[in-house]
Design a protein around this motif. Structure first.
Motif, PDB file in Angstrom:
ATOM      1  N   THR A   1       0.862  -1.322  -0.034  1.00  0.00           N
ATOM      2  CA  THR A   1      -0.025   0.086   0.010  1.00  0.00           C
ATOM      3  C   THR A   1       1.028   1.094   0.088  1.00  0.00           C
ATOM      4  OG1 THR A   1      -0.132   0.198   2.346  1.00  0.00           O
ATOM      5  CG2 THR A   1      -1.783  -1.232   1.408  1.00  0.00           C
TER       6      THR A   1
ATOM      7  N   TYR B   1      -7.735   1.701  -0.260  1.00  0.00           N
ATOM      8  CA  TYR B   1      -7.835   1.264   1.299  1.00  0.00           C
ATOM      9  C   TYR B   1      -9.357   1.056   1.436  1.00  0.00           C
ATOM     10  CZ  TYR B   1      -3.030   2.156   2.939  1.00  0.00           C
ATOM     11  OH  TYR B   1      -1.768   2.216   3.334  1.00  0.00           O
TER      12      TYR B   1
ATOM     13  N   PHE C   1      -0.622  -1.416  -4.401  1.00  0.00           N
ATOM     14  CA  PHE C   1      -1.619  -1.959  -4.250  1.00  0.00           C
ATOM     15  C   PHE C   1      -1.946  -3.196  -5.228  1.00  0.00           C
ATOM     16  CE2 PHE C   1      -2.724   1.982  -2.372  1.00  0.00           C
ATOM     17  CZ  PHE C   1      -3.176   1.598  -1.289  1.00  0.00           C
TER      18      PHE C   1
END
Length: 161
Positions: free
Chosen positions: A32, A42, A124
C-alpha cells in the motif's frame, strides 16, 4: 519457507505481525501507499476486512515507498492517515521494501512462488494466500479489492477454511 505462516512482519505500531497466528486462515496481503492514485483502494480493503473477517479472512497492508516514493511518512503518519481517511482496522505492517533484493522475506517468497509476472510493479498489488499458507493468485493495482473476481477468489479460499 514452505508456508506464508512461517513469516513474521514488522508491524506499523512497532510490534510484529506473526503470520503463524493466522494459521489455517486465508490472507490477503497488499502493498500500500498513502499518496498514490490507487490509495482509495484502502476503502475497499477495509470493506473486505469487515465483510469477511468473521468468516476467517485476514487482510494485511504492507506500506511501501518503493513506487514513486508515495509512502514517505513515519509510522505514526501512515497509521493516522489510514485511520482518519479510511477507518482502517486491519493489520498494517511497518513500511517495507516489496521489490528487488531489499524486499522483505515475505515478498521474496511470493516472488519465488508466483513468478515474474506477479512481482509488484506499483502500489496496491494484492496476493491471496489460501488456508494452507500457499499463494493462489494475485491482482494488479488496476483490480479493485472489491472486484467480483477478487471476491470470488476470497470466497473460494474461505470454503477451504
Amino acid at each position: 519457507m514452505d508456508s506464508a505462516y512461517n513469516f513474521i512482519l514488522p508491524a506499523l505500531d512497532g510490534g510484529s505481525i506473526d503470520l503463524a497466528a493466522y494459521r489455517g486462515r486465508p490472507l490477503l496481503v497488499v502493498n500500500t501507499a498513502s499518496r498514490c492514485g490507487f490509495t482509495p483502494q484502502y476503502e475497499g480493503l477495509q470493506a473486505l476486512w469487515e465483510q469477511y473477517e468473521k468468516a476467517g479472512l485476514v487482510v494485511i497492508g504492507v506500506p511501501s515507498n518503493d513506487f514513486g516514493e508515495q509512502e514517505p511518512g513515519s509510522a505514526e503518519e501512515i497509521a493516522s492517515f489510514c485511520q482518519k481517511n479510511f477507518g482502517v482496522t486491519f493489520p498494517l505492517a511497518a513500511r517495507s521494501h516489496v521489490k528487488g533484493p531489499q524486499a522483505i522475506p515475505l515478498f521474496q517468497w511470493l516472488d519465488s512462488r508466483l513468478g515474474f509476472l506477479a512481482r509488484p510493479r506499483w502500489n496496491f498489488f494484492k496476493y491471496l494466500i489460501n488456508s494452507h499458507g500457499q499463494p493462489t493468485t494475485w491482482y494488479s493495482s488496476l483490480t479493485p479489492p472489491t472486484a467480483w473476481r477478487v471476491r470470488q477468489s476470497i470466497e473460494g479460499a474461505l470454503r477451504g477454511f
